[in-house]
Design an enzyme around this catalytic site. Structure first.
Site, short mmCIF file in Angstrom:
data_model
loop_
_atom_site.label_atom_id
_atom_site.label_comp_id
_atom_site.label_asym_id
_atom_site.label_seq_id
_atom_site.Cartn_x
_atom_site.Cartn_y
_atom_site.Cartn_z
N LYS A 42 0.34 -0.79 0.11
CA LYS A 42 -0.30 0.12 -0.09
C LYS A 42 0.87 1.06 0.16
O LYS A 42 -0.32 2.48 0.02
CB LYS A 42 -1.06 -0.60 1.15
CG LYS A 42 -1.67 -0.76 1.35
CD LYS A 42 -2.77 -0.56 2.79
CE LYS A 42 -2.91 -1.40 3.43
NZ LYS A 42 -4.27 -1.29 4.24
N ASP A 101 14.01 -2.09 0.59
CA ASP A 101 15.31 -1.69 2.09
C ASP A 101 15.91 -3.89 2.94
O ASP A 101 16.74 -3.83 1.83
CB ASP A 101 14.33 -1.66 3.57
CG ASP A 101 13.86 -2.23 3.79
OD1 ASP A 101 13.04 -2.79 3.27
OD2 ASP A 101 12.80 -1.49 4.59
N PHE A 152 14.15 4.90 11.73
CA PHE A 152 13.38 4.77 10.98
C PHE A 152 11.62 5.15 10.75
O PHE A 152 11.51 6.89 10.66
CB PHE A 152 12.20 4.28 12.34
CG PHE A 152 11.04 3.21 11.98
CD1 PHE A 152 9.84 3.63 11.33
CD2 PHE A 152 10.59 2.00 12.62
CE1 PHE A 152 8.58 3.03 11.48
CE2 PHE A 152 9.80 1.04 12.04
CZ PHE A 152 8.72 1.95 11.29
#
Length: 180
Positions: A42, A101, A152
């Site tokens: 998404k 990642d 993050f």
């Protein structure tokens, strides 16, 4: 939401300027090729929406949704929850991804799509986080918006527990907000 952000890594302006640059490159690359541009759901939705407007060639859009989670825990096994609907055999395909990642998801998507015999298959990712790449993954993105550090990051489609996707920038989430 902004109170949970440690710092802004990429401003909305930085992101839009880079998307315009990538759009020019991809317009040249896919001129006369009638590509199928596939987004991996998404997180890609916002990037996909902005990027597709900058690719100035006739193209077809499609999406796929993959998952490796059971609840909040990764099983390590990728599953196609919703496959593309386009027939890509003999077509030029561009995968748009929000972040590259570990490489597990993107490697899986690439291998899955290659089985459908496209004429070519390339990858464009908004963010590349090579410091998180799993050992043995050698796949490289063909087009990269930004290389980012091992932090993050959230915003512009990227989330933590489905939140922060709607931030117009990409920020580093405060460590006290999430748990590893």
């Amino acid at each position: 939401m902004d109170k949970d952000i440690e710092s802004i890594l990429l401003s909305e302006e930085d992101i839009q300027n880079r998307i315009k640059e990538l759009g020019q490159i991809l317009t040249e690359e896919y001129a006369g090729k009638n590509p199928v541009i596939i987004g991996v759901m998404k997180g890609v939705v916002i990037f996909f929406s902005d990027m597709i407007k900058q690719i100035k060639v006739p193209c077809q859009m499609d999406f796929m949704w993959i998952s490796s989670y059971a609840g909040t825990t990764s099983t390590g096994n990728m599953v196609v929850r919703s496959d593309i609907s386009a027939d890509i055999e003999g077509r030029h395909v561009l995968i748009l991804e929000d972040i590259y990642d570990t490489g597990n998801s993107l490697t899986f998507v690439r291998e899955h799509l290659l089985k459908k015999n496209p004429a070519s298959l390339k990858i464009c990712t908004l963010l590349d986080k090579p410091s998180r790449r799993k050992h043995g993954i050698t796949l490289q993105a063909d087009y990269v918006g930004f290389e980012v550090p091992n932090a993050f990051v959230v915003g512009y489609g990227l989330d933590y527990n489905e939140y922060y996707r709607n931030l117009p920038y990409i920020g580093i989430l405060k460590p006290e907000v999430y748990t590893d």
